[in-house]
Design a protein around this motif. Structure first.
Motif, PDB file in Angstrom:
ATOM      1  N   TYR A  89     -15.821  15.057 -76.423  1.00 51.41           N
ATOM      2  CA  TYR A  89     -17.267  15.129 -76.241  1.00 51.41           C
ATOM      3  C   TYR A  89     -17.737  14.040 -75.281  1.00 51.41           C
ATOM      4  CZ  TYR A  89     -22.208  15.445 -77.323  1.00 51.41           C
ATOM      5  OH  TYR A  89     -23.566  15.591 -77.220  1.00 51.41           O
ATOM      6  N   ARG A  90     -17.174  12.833 -75.418  1.00 43.25           N
ATOM      7  CA  ARG A  90     -17.523  11.720 -74.528  1.00 43.25           C
ATOM      8  C   ARG A  90     -17.144  12.043 -73.092  1.00 43.25           C
ATOM      9  NH1 ARG A  90     -14.352   8.282 -72.654  1.00 43.25           N
ATOM     10  NH2 ARG A  90     -12.818   8.446 -74.309  1.00 43.25           N
ATOM     11  N   ARG A  91     -15.945  12.616 -72.898  1.00 40.54           N
ATOM     12  CA  ARG A  91     -15.508  12.982 -71.544  1.00 40.54           C
ATOM     13  C   ARG A  91     -16.449  14.011 -70.931  1.00 40.54           C
ATOM     14  NH1 ARG A  91     -10.507  12.568 -73.884  1.00 40.54           N
ATOM     15  NH2 ARG A  91     -10.335  14.799 -74.225  1.00 40.54           N
ATOM     16  N   ALA A  92     -16.837  15.011 -71.710  1.00 36.47           N
ATOM     17  CA  ALA A  92     -17.752  16.039 -71.203  1.00 36.47           C
ATOM     18  C   ALA A  92     -19.099  15.420 -70.832  1.00 36.47           C
ATOM     19  CB  ALA A  92     -17.946  17.134 -72.253  1.00 36.47           C
ATOM     20  N   LEU A  93     -19.589  14.523 -71.644  1.00 35.71           N
ATOM     21  CA  LEU A  93     -20.855  13.863 -71.351  1.00 35.71           C
ATOM     22  C   LEU A  93     -20.742  12.989 -70.101  1.00 35.71           C
ATOM     23  CD1 LEU A  93     -23.757  13.309 -72.180  1.00 35.71           C
ATOM     24  CD2 LEU A  93     -22.912  11.480 -73.655  1.00 35.71           C
ATOM     25  N   GLU A  94     -19.636  12.268 -69.964  1.00 31.11           N
ATOM     26  CA  GLU A  94     -19.431  11.436 -68.776  1.00 31.11           C
ATOM     27  C   GLU A  94     -19.359  12.287 -67.513  1.00 31.11           C
ATOM     28  OE1 GLU A  94     -15.934   9.196 -69.786  1.00 31.11           O
ATOM     29  OE2 GLU A  94     -17.096   7.676 -70.874  1.00 31.11           O
ATOM     30  N   GLN A  95     -18.724  13.446 -67.594  1.00 32.62           N
ATOM     31  CA  GLN A  95     -18.655  14.341 -66.430  1.00 32.62           C
ATOM     32  C   GLN A  95     -20.049  14.825 -66.043  1.00 32.62           C
ATOM     33  OE1 GLN A  95     -15.908  17.349 -67.745  1.00 32.62           O
ATOM     34  NE2 GLN A  95     -14.097  16.141 -67.196  1.00 32.62           N
ATOM     35  N   ARG A  96     -20.859  15.138 -67.016  1.00 34.64           N
ATOM     36  CA  ARG A  96     -22.227  15.573 -66.723  1.00 34.64           C
ATOM     37  C   ARG A  96     -23.025  14.434 -66.095  1.00 34.64           C
ATOM     38  NH1 ARG A  96     -25.023  18.693 -71.434  1.00 34.64           N
ATOM     39  NH2 ARG A  96     -26.359  19.279 -69.707  1.00 34.64           N
ATOM     40  N   LEU A  97     -22.841  13.226 -66.613  1.00 29.31           N
ATOM     41  CA  LEU A  97     -23.548  12.077 -66.043  1.00 29.31           C
ATOM     42  C   LEU A  97     -23.071  11.775 -64.630  1.00 29.31           C
ATOM     43  CD1 LEU A  97     -23.768   9.705 -69.147  1.00 29.31           C
ATOM     44  CD2 LEU A  97     -25.655  10.924 -68.037  1.00 29.31           C
ATOM     45  N   ASP A  98     -21.764  11.904 -64.402  1.00 29.66           N
ATOM     46  CA  ASP A  98     -21.237  11.709 -63.055  1.00 29.66           C
ATOM     47  C   ASP A  98     -21.827  12.730 -62.084  1.00 29.66           C
ATOM     48  OD1 ASP A  98     -19.710   9.580 -63.930  1.00 29.66           O
ATOM     49  OD2 ASP A  98     -17.827  10.724 -64.021  1.00 29.66           O
ATOM     50  N   SER A  99     -21.910  13.982 -62.520  1.00 30.50           N
ATOM     51  CA  SER A  99     -22.500  15.029 -61.674  1.00 30.50           C
ATOM     52  C   SER A  99     -23.963  14.729 -61.390  1.00 30.50           C
ATOM     53  CB  SER A  99     -22.388  16.394 -62.357  1.00 30.50           C
ATOM     54  OG  SER A  99     -21.052  16.765 -62.484  1.00 30.50           O
ATOM     55  N   PHE A 100     -24.682  14.291 -62.391  1.00 26.59           N
ATOM     56  CA  PHE A 100     -26.086  13.948 -62.209  1.00 26.59           C
ATOM     57  C   PHE A 100     -26.228  12.765 -61.249  1.00 26.59           C
ATOM     58  CE2 PHE A 100     -29.956  11.616 -63.552  1.00 26.59           C
ATOM     59  CZ  PHE A 100     -30.890  12.566 -63.176  1.00 26.59           C
ATOM     60  N   GLY A 101     -25.352  11.756 -61.395  1.00 29.59           N
ATOM     61  CA  GLY A 101     -25.373  10.605 -60.492  1.00 29.59           C
ATOM     62  C   GLY A 101     -25.125  11.012 -59.051  1.00 29.59           C
ATOM     63  N   ALA A 102     -24.165  11.922 -58.847  1.00 28.68           N
ATOM     64  CA  ALA A 102     -23.873  12.402 -57.498  1.00 28.68           C
ATOM     65  C   ALA A 102     -25.074  13.171 -56.938  1.00 28.68           C
ATOM     66  CB  ALA A 102     -22.631  13.299 -57.521  1.00 28.68           C
ATOM     67  N   TYR A 103     -25.726  13.950 -57.765  1.00 33.09           N
ATOM     68  CA  TYR A 103     -26.921  14.691 -57.339  1.00 33.09           C
ATOM     69  C   TYR A 103     -28.025  13.720 -56.917  1.00 33.09           C
ATOM     70  CZ  TYR A 103     -31.274  17.292 -57.736  1.00 33.09           C
ATOM     71  OH  TYR A 103     -32.508  17.830 -57.489  1.00 33.09           O
ATOM     72  N   VAL A 104     -28.265  12.695 -57.728  1.00 34.40           N
ATOM     73  CA  VAL A 104     -29.318  11.716 -57.401  1.00 34.40           C
ATOM     74  C   VAL A 104     -28.985  10.997 -56.094  1.00 34.40           C
ATOM     75  CG1 VAL A 104     -30.388   9.534 -58.142  1.00 34.40           C
ATOM     76  CG2 VAL A 104     -30.081  11.404 -59.775  1.00 34.40           C
ATOM     77  N   GLU A 105     -27.720  10.621 -55.917  1.00 31.12           N
ATOM     78  CA  GLU A 105     -27.309   9.944 -54.695  1.00 31.12           C
ATOM     79  C   GLU A 105     -27.525  10.847 -53.463  1.00 31.12           C
ATOM     80  OE1 GLU A 105     -23.386   8.277 -54.917  1.00 31.12           O
ATOM     81  OE2 GLU A 105     -23.904   7.109 -56.715  1.00 31.12           O
TER      82      GLU A 105
END
Length: 112
Positions: A89-105
Motif C-alpha cells: 500500500y505504501r509503494r502504491a501511494l508513493e508511486q501516486r505521489l511521484d506521479s503527482f510530483g512529476a505532473y506539478v513539475e
C-alpha cells in the motif's frame, strides 16, 4: 492465499482495538498476569480475558496457567502478512505521489 487473507483480517481486527494494543505494549516489557493487564483499564478480568483471547487466536499473545494465575506473554506470531500489505500500500501511494510530483513539475516548467 485465501487463508492468508483471513489471517490478515483477523490480525488487523486484533490490532484495531486500543485496549488490545495497550496489552501488547505492556507485554513487550515482559510477562504479566490477567490481573496485572486489567489494572490500567476499567474492565473486568473477564473483559481482559476476552481481549487476550482475541490476541491469542492470532498468535500475538501466549498464555499459560502459573499457579492460580494465567500468565500472558508476547506470542510467536510474525506480522509478515501485515508488513507485506502495508508495504504494498505504501509503494502504491508513493508511486501516486511521484506521479503527482512529476505532473506539478511539468506544469511549473510550462508556466515559466
Amino acid at each position: 492465499m485465501q487463508y492468508q487473507g483471513t489471517t490478515l483480517d483477523r490480525t488487523f481486527f486484533a490490532l484495531s482495538d486500543p485496549t488490545r494494543r495497550g496489552i501488547l505494549e505492556r507485554l513487550a516489557g515482559g510477562p504479566a498476569t490477567i490481573g496485572e493487564l486489567a489494572a490500567p483499564y476499567d474492565l473486568t478480568l473477564t473483559g481482559v480475558k476476552k481481549h487476550v483471547g482475541v490476541l491469542e487466536d492470532v498468535g500475538l499473545v501466549r498464555t499459560a496457567k502459573v499457579g492460580r494465575a494465567r500468565e500472558c506473554r508476547l506470542g510467536p506470531a510474525e506480522l509478515a502478512d501485515v508488513t507485506r500489505w502495508v508495504d504494498s500500500y505504501r509503494r502504491a501511494l508513493e508511486q501516486r505521489l511521484d506521479s503527482f510530483g512529476a505532473y506539478v513539475e511539468s506544469r511549473t516548467a510550462r508556466e515559466r
